[in-house]
Design a protein around this motif. Structure first.
Motif, short mmCIF file in Angstrom:
data_model
loop_
_atom_site.label_atom_id
_atom_site.label_comp_id
_atom_site.label_asym_id
_atom_site.label_seq_id
_atom_site.Cartn_x
_atom_site.Cartn_y
_atom_site.Cartn_z
N ARG A 185 1.33 -5.39 -5.69
CA ARG A 185 0.88 -4.12 -5.12
C ARG A 185 -0.65 -4.11 -5.16
O ARG A 185 -1.28 -4.63 -6.08
N ASN A 186 -1.26 -3.50 -4.17
CA ASN A 186 -2.71 -3.40 -4.09
C ASN A 186 -3.27 -2.73 -5.35
O ASN A 186 -2.74 -1.71 -5.80
N CYS B 128 -4.98 10.16 0.64
CA CYS B 128 -3.66 9.63 0.96
C CYS B 128 -2.65 10.01 -0.12
O CYS B 128 -1.53 10.43 0.18
N ASP C 285 -3.23 5.92 6.60
CA ASP C 285 -3.27 4.58 6.03
C ASP C 285 -4.61 4.38 5.32
O ASP C 285 -5.65 4.43 5.96
N TYR D 120 0.83 -1.21 0.00
CA TYR D 120 0.00 0.00 0.00
C TYR D 120 0.86 1.26 0.00
O TYR D 120 1.17 1.81 -1.05
N TYR E 62 -5.84 1.71 3.97
CA TYR E 62 -6.34 0.33 3.98
C TYR E 62 -7.80 0.25 4.39
O TYR E 62 -8.19 0.78 5.42
N TYR F 276 -8.25 6.86 -0.51
CA TYR F 276 -7.00 6.66 -1.27
C TYR F 276 -6.55 7.95 -1.93
O TYR F 276 -5.35 8.26 -1.97
N LYS G 186 -5.96 -0.99 -5.84
CA LYS G 186 -6.42 0.39 -5.64
C LYS G 186 -5.26 1.37 -5.76
O LYS G 186 -5.41 2.47 -6.29
N VAL G 187 -4.10 0.96 -5.26
CA VAL G 187 -2.91 1.81 -5.36
C VAL G 187 -2.49 1.95 -6.82
O VAL G 187 -2.23 3.05 -7.31
#
Length: 147
Positions: free
Chosen positions: A47-48, A129, A117, A14, A119, A126, A50-51
């Motif tokens: 890697r996630n 972030c 974070d 993340y 998550y 996101y 969404k990222v």
């Protein structure tokens, strides 16, 4: 001074990969090494998504990557280690005896607290972030006087 940054988070799927690719996108100096690692990587995982989606939405070039565990052998006196939260910083100091070049990302730029974070959050979380990380990373670039 520093010629390498290792961004560290818990699992390296993340926050640290997001920081790695944002930093690579804002840094024009390709002689600097930027990477990310995790403290708890039981097996390599991608890697996630969404990222990845978030980075692509912001036109941040990012290659496919899988999580990698932090290895103290990668660290020398020209390596800056930036963690996303206080627990990670403490683990690096206590488990690996590192100290002089280990900082919380916000601490390094003169701010307090952990990086948000995302998550479990939705796209807005996101996005917030991403904005926070990008702002912090421009401050890192300025503080290091990297072009």
């Amino acid at each position: 001074m520093y010629n390498k940054i290792i961004f560290v988070c818990k699992e390296n799927v993340y926050l640290s990969p997001m920081a790695e690719w944002i930093m690579k996108s804002i840094l024009m100096d390709k002689s600097k090494e930027i990477c990310s690692r995790g403290l708890v990587v039981l097996f390599p995982e991608p890697r996630n998504m969404k990222v990845t989606d978030l980075l692509m939405n912001h036109s941040v070039p990012c290659e496919e990557q899988v999580s990698k565990e932090f290895d103290p052998e990668e660290v020398d006196d020209k390596t800056l280690i930036l963690t996303m939260n206080f627990t990670e910083k403490v683990k690096l100091v206590e488990d690996y005896g590192l100290g002089d070049n280990v900082y919380l990302l916000k601490e390094f730029v003169g701010e307090e607290d952990d990086v948000m974070d995302p998550y479990g959050g939705d796209e807005e979380v996101y996005e917030a972030c991403y904005v926070e990380l990008k702002d912090l990373l421009y401050k890192v670039k300025k503080k290091l006087e990297w072009s």
